[in-house]
Design a protein around this motif. Sequence first.
Motif, mmCIF file in Angstrom:
data_model
loop_
_atom_site.group_PDB
_atom_site.id
_atom_site.type_symbol
_atom_site.label_atom_id
_atom_site.label_comp_id
_atom_site.label_asym_id
_atom_site.label_seq_id
_atom_site.Cartn_x
_atom_site.Cartn_y
_atom_site.Cartn_z
ATOM 1 N N VAL A 13 0.834 -1.203 0.000
ATOM 2 C CA VAL A 13 0.000 0.000 0.000
ATOM 3 C C VAL A 13 0.868 1.253 0.000
ATOM 4 N N PHE A 14 1.912 1.243 0.795
ATOM 5 C CA PHE A 14 2.820 2.386 0.873
ATOM 6 C C PHE A 14 3.497 2.630 -0.479
ATOM 7 N N ILE A 15 3.969 1.566 -1.108
ATOM 8 C CA ILE A 15 4.657 1.706 -2.397
ATOM 9 C C ILE A 15 3.693 2.196 -3.469
ATOM 10 N N PHE A 16 2.493 1.623 -3.516
ATOM 11 C CA PHE A 16 1.522 2.055 -4.518
ATOM 12 C C PHE A 16 1.193 3.536 -4.355
ATOM 13 N N PHE A 17 0.984 3.951 -3.109
ATOM 14 C CA PHE A 17 0.630 5.346 -2.851
ATOM 15 C C PHE A 17 1.789 6.279 -3.182
ATOM 16 N N LEU A 18 3.002 5.899 -2.775
ATOM 17 C CA LEU A 18 4.172 6.731 -3.045
ATOM 18 C C LEU A 18 4.426 6.850 -4.544
ATOM 19 N N MET A 19 4.332 5.732 -5.267
ATOM 20 C CA MET A 19 4.553 5.762 -6.706
ATOM 21 C C MET A 19 3.486 6.592 -7.414
ATOM 22 N N SER A 20 2.269 6.557 -6.885
ATOM 23 C CA SER A 20 1.219 7.384 -7.498
ATOM 24 C C SER A 20 1.529 8.861 -7.322
ATOM 25 N N LEU A 44 -2.833 4.828 -7.508
ATOM 26 C CA LEU A 44 -3.642 5.289 -6.387
ATOM 27 C C LEU A 44 -4.824 4.355 -6.154
ATOM 28 N N LEU A 45 -5.475 3.928 -7.235
ATOM 29 C CA LEU A 45 -6.579 2.979 -7.100
ATOM 30 C C LEU A 45 -6.088 1.648 -6.542
ATOM 31 N N ALA A 46 -4.878 1.236 -6.926
ATOM 32 C CA ALA A 46 -4.327 -0.012 -6.390
ATOM 33 C C ALA A 46 -4.113 0.094 -4.884
ATOM 34 N N ALA A 47 -3.619 1.248 -4.421
ATOM 35 C CA ALA A 47 -3.413 1.437 -2.983
ATOM 36 C C ALA A 47 -4.736 1.400 -2.228
ATOM 37 N N VAL A 48 -5.744 2.116 -2.764
ATOM 38 C CA VAL A 48 -7.062 2.133 -2.113
ATOM 39 C C VAL A 48 -7.684 0.743 -2.145
ATOM 40 N N GLY A 49 -7.567 0.066 -3.290
ATOM 41 C CA GLY A 49 -8.136 -1.274 -3.409
ATOM 42 C C GLY A 49 -7.517 -2.254 -2.442
ATOM 43 N N MET A 50 -6.205 -2.169 -2.235
ATOM 44 C CA MET A 50 -5.538 -3.067 -1.292
ATOM 45 C C MET A 50 -6.035 -2.840 0.131
ATOM 46 N N VAL A 51 -6.259 -1.584 0.475
ATOM 47 C CA VAL A 51 -6.794 -1.284 1.807
ATOM 48 C C VAL A 51 -8.200 -1.867 1.969
ATOM 49 N N LEU A 52 -9.028 -1.687 0.937
ATOM 50 C CA LEU A 52 -10.416 -2.148 1.021
ATOM 51 C C LEU A 52 -10.514 -3.672 1.106
ATOM 52 N N VAL A 53 -9.726 -4.392 0.283
ATOM 53 C CA VAL A 53 -9.832 -5.854 0.315
ATOM 54 C C VAL A 53 -9.252 -6.428 1.609
ATOM 55 N N PHE A 193 3.704 -14.321 -2.759
ATOM 56 C CA PHE A 193 4.328 -14.058 -4.054
ATOM 57 C C PHE A 193 3.487 -13.087 -4.886
ATOM 58 N N MET A 194 2.161 -13.181 -4.770
ATOM 59 C CA MET A 194 1.276 -12.281 -5.513
ATOM 60 C C MET A 194 1.499 -10.833 -5.082
ATOM 61 N N LEU A 195 1.592 -10.597 -3.782
ATOM 62 C CA LEU A 195 1.853 -9.244 -3.301
ATOM 63 C C LEU A 195 3.213 -8.746 -3.770
ATOM 64 N N PHE A 196 4.202 -9.627 -3.730
ATOM 65 C CA PHE A 196 5.546 -9.263 -4.161
ATOM 66 C C PHE A 196 5.550 -8.941 -5.657
ATOM 67 N N GLU A 197 4.847 -9.763 -6.433
ATOM 68 C CA GLU A 197 4.778 -9.545 -7.884
ATOM 69 C C GLU A 197 4.095 -8.226 -8.194
ATOM 70 N N SER A 198 3.053 -7.895 -7.448
ATOM 71 C CA SER A 198 2.330 -6.647 -7.682
ATOM 72 C C SER A 198 3.226 -5.437 -7.449
ATOM 73 N N MET A 199 4.020 -5.499 -6.375
ATOM 74 C CA MET A 199 4.935 -4.393 -6.107
ATOM 75 C C MET A 199 5.980 -4.267 -7.205
ATOM 76 N N LEU A 200 6.539 -5.385 -7.634
ATOM 77 C CA LEU A 200 7.544 -5.345 -8.701
ATOM 78 C C LEU A 200 6.949 -4.805 -9.992
ATOM 79 N N TYR A 201 5.733 -5.228 -10.287
ATOM 80 C CA TYR A 201 5.098 -4.767 -11.531
ATOM 81 C C TYR A 201 4.846 -3.261 -11.492
#
Length: 393
Positions: A13-20, A44-53, A193-201
Amino acid sequence: MVLHIPTLLVVSVFIFFLMSLLTFHAWLRETRERPLAYLGGMMLLAAVGMVLVSLRDQGADYVPKVLGNMTLLLSAAFNWTAMRVFTGRAPHLPGMLAGAAVWLGLCLCLVPSFYQSMTVRVSVYSLLVASYGLLTMLEFWRSRQRLEVAYLPALALTLLHTVFYSVRAVIDQGLGLDQALKGYGAGVPFFSFMLFESMLYVIGIAYVTLSMVKEQVELRLKAAAFCDALTGIGNRRAFMVNGERMLIECRRRGESVALLLCDLDHFKRLNDAFGHQTGDQALIAFSQVLTQTLRKQDVFARIGGEEFACLLATADEQTAIQVAERIREGFAHLPLLAPGLLSVSIGVVSSQTAGYELSRLLSQADEALYGAKDQGRNRVQTVTRGTSVLQLS
């Protein structure tokens, strides 16, 4: 080794928000680059979505199951739209909303096999994300002939991301939040691994997109430096660079080259009588005559004021005279002004008499051009002889 899932969730969430934020900052510095805006929105939507799920088992299942996954699907749609806009196509709003709409429709229908089965939800979600990945790759593929930037890294990242979610749709059985937080269960390694892959992507696609946008801006600036702002054809710099390249290649192959030096007649008088706007229209019209008359392999440009130069590949002097006559007649018969008010004088020289040195060709063509002016204008003339033309009345 299994990565700690709660830590991965917080870090992602932190990485998604910072990158946005960084991507939006880059976009605000250059607001014409709309792909950066969509890319920042995706993160930004990815960060919000991760928080919601992550808000499972909080007494409101519709938040993680419906809103959370819809937000993540919108994030995937924004990613596709960013690449679509980058390749020069307009955003497709129905396509952007399609994934979230499908998810909402399935949830509202309260299909038991969907709403109550995590395995089915994971499969449907993964297939929708993979579909957006396929659409993104399709955008690159259909634009491959005209994209001048290094898009292959973005294509490769998207391919790997799409393959991952295609595999996930088949093998992932889903993981409950309690299992994820406690770190036990068969699906923990894959979820980690899915979370790790998402951050790398996200990090990777942000970097390569910024790189592509930067390269595209540099190409536009370079094109602008070689383009005449008024007529849209090449300027003197473009003519010298491309002309030298053509002469070297034609000399190597032993082919003749001809140079036409064109000067619009009485241009100052035209400006004084009808205004500079009419003068500009005459310059634009003449450049269009050149574009329509000359071949793609020829080099032509506005090299200053009302003066234009054209290098004709694989053309001898006689061929060049014929081309020059077509240009002269085409310009004289334009309906821009009354007959007789538009004319051009053209000096012609070929490599057969002047060699393959561009400066020498320009010098001799200039000599022929002044000869045409001295002979009354509105004519084509070579260094050694002129071709008389019928004066327009």
